[in-house]
Motif scaffolding. Structure first.
Motif, mmCIF file in Angstrom:
data_model
loop_
_atom_site.group_PDB
_atom_site.id
_atom_site.type_symbol
_atom_site.label_atom_id
_atom_site.label_comp_id
_atom_site.label_asym_id
_atom_site.label_seq_id
_atom_site.Cartn_x
_atom_site.Cartn_y
_atom_site.Cartn_z
ATOM 1 N N ASN A 23 4.464 27.694 16.082
ATOM 2 C CA ASN A 23 4.570 28.932 15.307
ATOM 3 C C ASN A 23 4.142 30.157 16.107
ATOM 4 O O ASN A 23 4.562 31.275 15.818
ATOM 5 C CB ASN A 23 3.730 28.844 14.031
ATOM 6 C CG ASN A 23 4.350 27.924 12.994
ATOM 7 O OD1 ASN A 23 5.543 27.639 13.041
ATOM 8 N ND2 ASN A 23 3.540 27.455 12.056
ATOM 9 N N LEU A 24 3.287 29.927 17.115
ATOM 10 C CA LEU A 24 2.829 31.035 17.961
ATOM 11 C C LEU A 24 3.715 31.227 19.182
ATOM 12 O O LEU A 24 3.505 32.157 19.966
ATOM 13 C CB LEU A 24 1.383 30.789 18.415
ATOM 14 C CG LEU A 24 0.331 30.703 17.312
ATOM 15 C CD1 LEU A 24 -1.049 30.464 17.915
ATOM 16 C CD2 LEU A 24 0.311 31.957 16.457
ATOM 17 N N GLY A 25 4.686 30.317 19.355
ATOM 18 C CA GLY A 25 5.586 30.426 20.505
ATOM 19 C C GLY A 25 5.160 29.615 21.709
ATOM 20 O O GLY A 25 5.685 29.806 22.807
ATOM 21 N N THR A 26 4.207 28.703 21.525
ATOM 22 C CA THR A 26 3.723 27.875 22.633
ATOM 23 C C THR A 26 4.507 26.569 22.680
ATOM 24 O O THR A 26 4.697 25.919 21.657
ATOM 25 C CB THR A 26 2.219 27.564 22.453
ATOM 26 O OG1 THR A 26 1.499 28.802 22.399
ATOM 27 C CG2 THR A 26 1.685 26.729 23.607
ATOM 28 N N SER A 27 4.944 26.170 23.868
ATOM 29 C CA SER A 27 5.746 24.961 24.001
ATOM 30 C C SER A 27 4.889 23.718 23.784
ATOM 31 O O SER A 27 3.673 23.735 23.998
ATOM 32 C CB SER A 27 6.385 24.887 25.394
ATOM 33 O OG SER A 27 5.420 24.543 26.375
ATOM 34 N N PHE A 28 5.533 22.634 23.377
ATOM 35 C CA PHE A 28 4.791 21.394 23.139
ATOM 36 C C PHE A 28 4.236 20.837 24.448
ATOM 37 O O PHE A 28 3.207 20.169 24.456
ATOM 38 C CB PHE A 28 5.663 20.372 22.417
ATOM 39 C CG PHE A 28 6.606 19.583 23.277
ATOM 40 C CD1 PHE A 28 6.252 18.330 23.742
ATOM 41 C CD2 PHE A 28 7.858 20.083 23.602
ATOM 42 C CE1 PHE A 28 7.131 17.592 24.525
ATOM 43 C CE2 PHE A 28 8.731 19.352 24.367
ATOM 44 C CZ PHE A 28 8.368 18.107 24.840
ATOM 45 N N LYS A 69 -0.271 16.650 15.441
ATOM 46 C CA LYS A 69 -0.969 17.567 14.529
ATOM 47 C C LYS A 69 -1.099 18.965 15.128
ATOM 48 O O LYS A 69 -1.274 19.949 14.402
ATOM 49 C CB LYS A 69 -2.353 17.010 14.187
ATOM 50 C CG LYS A 69 -2.324 15.681 13.437
ATOM 51 C CD LYS A 69 -3.715 15.142 13.193
ATOM 52 C CE LYS A 69 -3.661 13.801 12.453
ATOM 53 N NZ LYS A 69 -4.999 13.217 12.238
ATOM 54 N N LEU A 70 -1.052 19.040 16.456
ATOM 55 C CA LEU A 70 -1.224 20.325 17.134
ATOM 56 C C LEU A 70 0.076 21.099 17.271
ATOM 57 O O LEU A 70 0.077 22.333 17.291
ATOM 58 C CB LEU A 70 -1.808 20.103 18.541
ATOM 59 C CG LEU A 70 -3.266 19.694 18.625
ATOM 60 C CD1 LEU A 70 -3.613 19.266 20.040
ATOM 61 C CD2 LEU A 70 -4.156 20.853 18.196
ATOM 62 N N ILE A 71 1.166 20.375 17.385
ATOM 63 C CA ILE A 71 2.429 21.009 17.756
ATOM 64 C C ILE A 71 2.951 22.022 16.732
ATOM 65 O O ILE A 71 3.360 23.129 17.119
ATOM 66 C CB ILE A 71 3.486 19.942 18.084
ATOM 67 C CG1 ILE A 71 3.072 19.228 19.374
ATOM 68 C CG2 ILE A 71 4.866 20.547 18.243
ATOM 69 C CD1 ILE A 71 3.888 18.020 19.704
ATOM 70 N N PHE A 104 -5.670 28.115 17.959
ATOM 71 C CA PHE A 104 -4.366 28.626 17.530
ATOM 72 C C PHE A 104 -4.466 29.389 16.204
ATOM 73 O O PHE A 104 -3.809 30.417 16.014
ATOM 74 C CB PHE A 104 -3.361 27.486 17.409
ATOM 75 C CG PHE A 104 -3.012 26.837 18.726
ATOM 76 C CD1 PHE A 104 -2.733 27.613 19.844
ATOM 77 C CD2 PHE A 104 -2.965 25.454 18.851
ATOM 78 C CE1 PHE A 104 -2.410 27.034 21.069
ATOM 79 C CE2 PHE A 104 -2.640 24.855 20.063
ATOM 80 C CZ PHE A 104 -2.364 25.652 21.173
ATOM 81 N N LYS A 105 -5.287 28.874 15.290
ATOM 82 C CA LYS A 105 -5.483 29.581 14.016
ATOM 83 C C LYS A 105 -6.117 30.945 14.249
ATOM 84 O O LYS A 105 -5.713 31.947 13.646
ATOM 85 C CB LYS A 105 -6.376 28.748 13.089
ATOM 86 C CG LYS A 105 -5.690 27.524 12.490
ATOM 87 C CD LYS A 105 -6.668 26.705 11.648
ATOM 88 C CE LYS A 105 -6.023 25.436 11.126
ATOM 89 N NZ LYS A 105 -6.989 24.577 10.390
ATOM 90 N N ILE A 140 6.568 13.527 17.415
ATOM 91 C CA ILE A 140 6.623 14.746 18.212
ATOM 92 C C ILE A 140 8.013 15.373 18.166
ATOM 93 O O ILE A 140 8.151 16.595 18.047
ATOM 94 C CB ILE A 140 6.165 14.470 19.656
ATOM 95 C CG1 ILE A 140 4.664 14.156 19.646
ATOM 96 C CG2 ILE A 140 6.440 15.671 20.559
ATOM 97 C CD1 ILE A 140 4.082 13.769 20.967
ATOM 98 N N VAL A 141 9.057 14.545 18.238
ATOM 99 C CA VAL A 141 10.415 15.085 18.122
ATOM 100 C C VAL A 141 10.578 15.811 16.789
ATOM 101 O O VAL A 141 11.146 16.903 16.724
ATOM 102 C CB VAL A 141 11.459 13.958 18.259
ATOM 103 C CG1 VAL A 141 12.843 14.452 17.845
ATOM 104 C CG2 VAL A 141 11.502 13.463 19.701
ATOM 105 N N ASN A 142 10.058 15.223 15.724
ATOM 106 C CA ASN A 142 10.160 15.855 14.408
ATOM 107 C C ASN A 142 9.334 17.130 14.327
ATOM 108 O O ASN A 142 9.717 18.092 13.656
ATOM 109 C CB ASN A 142 9.732 14.874 13.322
ATOM 110 C CG ASN A 142 10.749 13.763 13.104
ATOM 111 O OD1 ASN A 142 11.912 13.903 13.463
ATOM 112 N ND2 ASN A 142 10.308 12.657 12.529
ATOM 113 N N SER A 143 8.166 17.137 15.006
ATOM 114 C CA SER A 143 7.310 18.330 14.998
ATOM 115 C C SER A 143 7.943 19.475 15.774
ATOM 116 O O SER A 143 7.905 20.634 15.347
ATOM 117 C CB SER A 143 5.939 18.006 15.617
ATOM 118 O OG SER A 143 5.242 17.065 14.842
ATOM 119 N N VAL A 144 8.516 19.157 16.916
ATOM 120 C CA VAL A 144 9.128 20.186 17.758
ATOM 121 C C VAL A 144 10.455 20.640 17.160
ATOM 122 O O VAL A 144 10.797 21.815 17.191
ATOM 123 C CB VAL A 144 9.343 19.652 19.195
ATOM 124 C CG1 VAL A 144 10.076 20.671 20.057
ATOM 125 C CG2 VAL A 144 8.003 19.300 19.832
#
Length: 267
Positions: free
Chosen positions: A153-158, A146-148, A186-187, A108-112
């Motif tokens: 990209n849409l501006g939604t926080s984790f 997988k969601l983050i 999200f897509k 998650i840290v890597n995704s965010v």
């Protein structure tokens, strides 16, 4: 009997020596990231042994888990140690084993993005997701990362993404189905035509800064626009706006329970 006893003692000593060697190998790997002086490394080693002795986690598993955490924090030793303590508590409570907790945090840290959050905060969100959702920690560790990226990209926080995931699992969807639903939501929201269709219905997806509005506000507006429709008709209407079946189901559940959704995300 004497021979058997001697063999047992020998086996026990070999096992203990083998585990000790694995622990030291793991600590050497840890120091490849932390680059500590010999005295400081010894201090960290003793601290980890002390933490391990107060938990049910196998001692030889601790260096590998700590290595993952230290890597995720960019070698920030105080933060890494805090996360290690939280991870061991989580494992002790039966939520997951130490490596699952470490892996989830790293992913998650890597995704965010390391610059945008800290791993200790991620740990809090993981266990909040477990608390409010109806799923196993292993599923959270597997699916949430997988969601983050797509929501980011849409501006939604984790945190908001984690809250929506927890909410859907608590409202009847399995972890995999919740993930698919949110991915597809999200897509769809990234598609300009779909956003225009929602806007025509009275629901604004993006704000003036081209950033996705929070999921709770979207869900509340949508619930008002769909008032009076049966569950089946609501889903059909959402599909006509550009959502596929999985996304329509997820959005319908969130819209119908927008206040509960807000409570979960706020938590």
């Amino acid at each position: 009997i004497g021979v058997a006893a001697a063999a047992l003692v020998g086996k026990t000593l070999y096992s203990a020596t083998d585990k000790a060697m694995n622990f030291e190998k793991g600590m050497a790997k840890v120091n490849g990231t932390l680059q500590l002086s010999p005295d400081k490394l010894k201090q960290v080693r003793n601290q980890l042994i002390q933490l391990g002795s107060n938990s049910s986690t196998k001692l030889n598993e601790i260096p590998d888990a700590f290595y993952k955490i230290a890597s995720a924090t960019g070698g920030d030793l105080p933060t890494s140690m805090k996360i290690m303590k939280s991870s061991l508590k989580g494992a002790e409570a039966g939520f997951a084993d130490i490596n699952q907790v470490a892996d989830a945090t790293v992913n998650i840290v890597n995704s965010v993005g390391k610059a945008n959050t800290d791993a200790n905060e991620v740990m809090d969100v993981l266990f909040a997701t477990l608390n409010k959702g109806k799923t196993e920690f292993s599923d959270i560790a597997n699916y949430l990362p997988k969601l983050i990226p797509i929501s980011k990209n849409l501006g939604t926080s984790f945190k908001e993404t984690a809250g929506a995931f927890a909410f859907l699992t608590a409202n009847g969807l399995k972890a995999e189905a919740s993930t698919t639903a949110l991915q597809n939501v999200f897509k769809s929201f990234s598609n300009e035509k779909t956003r225009d269709n929602f806007k025509a219905l009275g629901v604004t997806i993006f704000d003036a800064n081209d950033k996705m509005r929070n999921i709770t506000d979207i869900s509340k507006e949508l619930n008002l626009s769909l008032a009076g429709l049966t569950d089946k008709k609501r889903i059909e209407k959402l599909e006509s706006l550009g959502l596929d079946q999985e996304a329509a189901l997820g959005v319908s559940i969130m819209a119908a329970n927008a206040n509960e959704l807000k409570t979960t995300i706020d938590y």
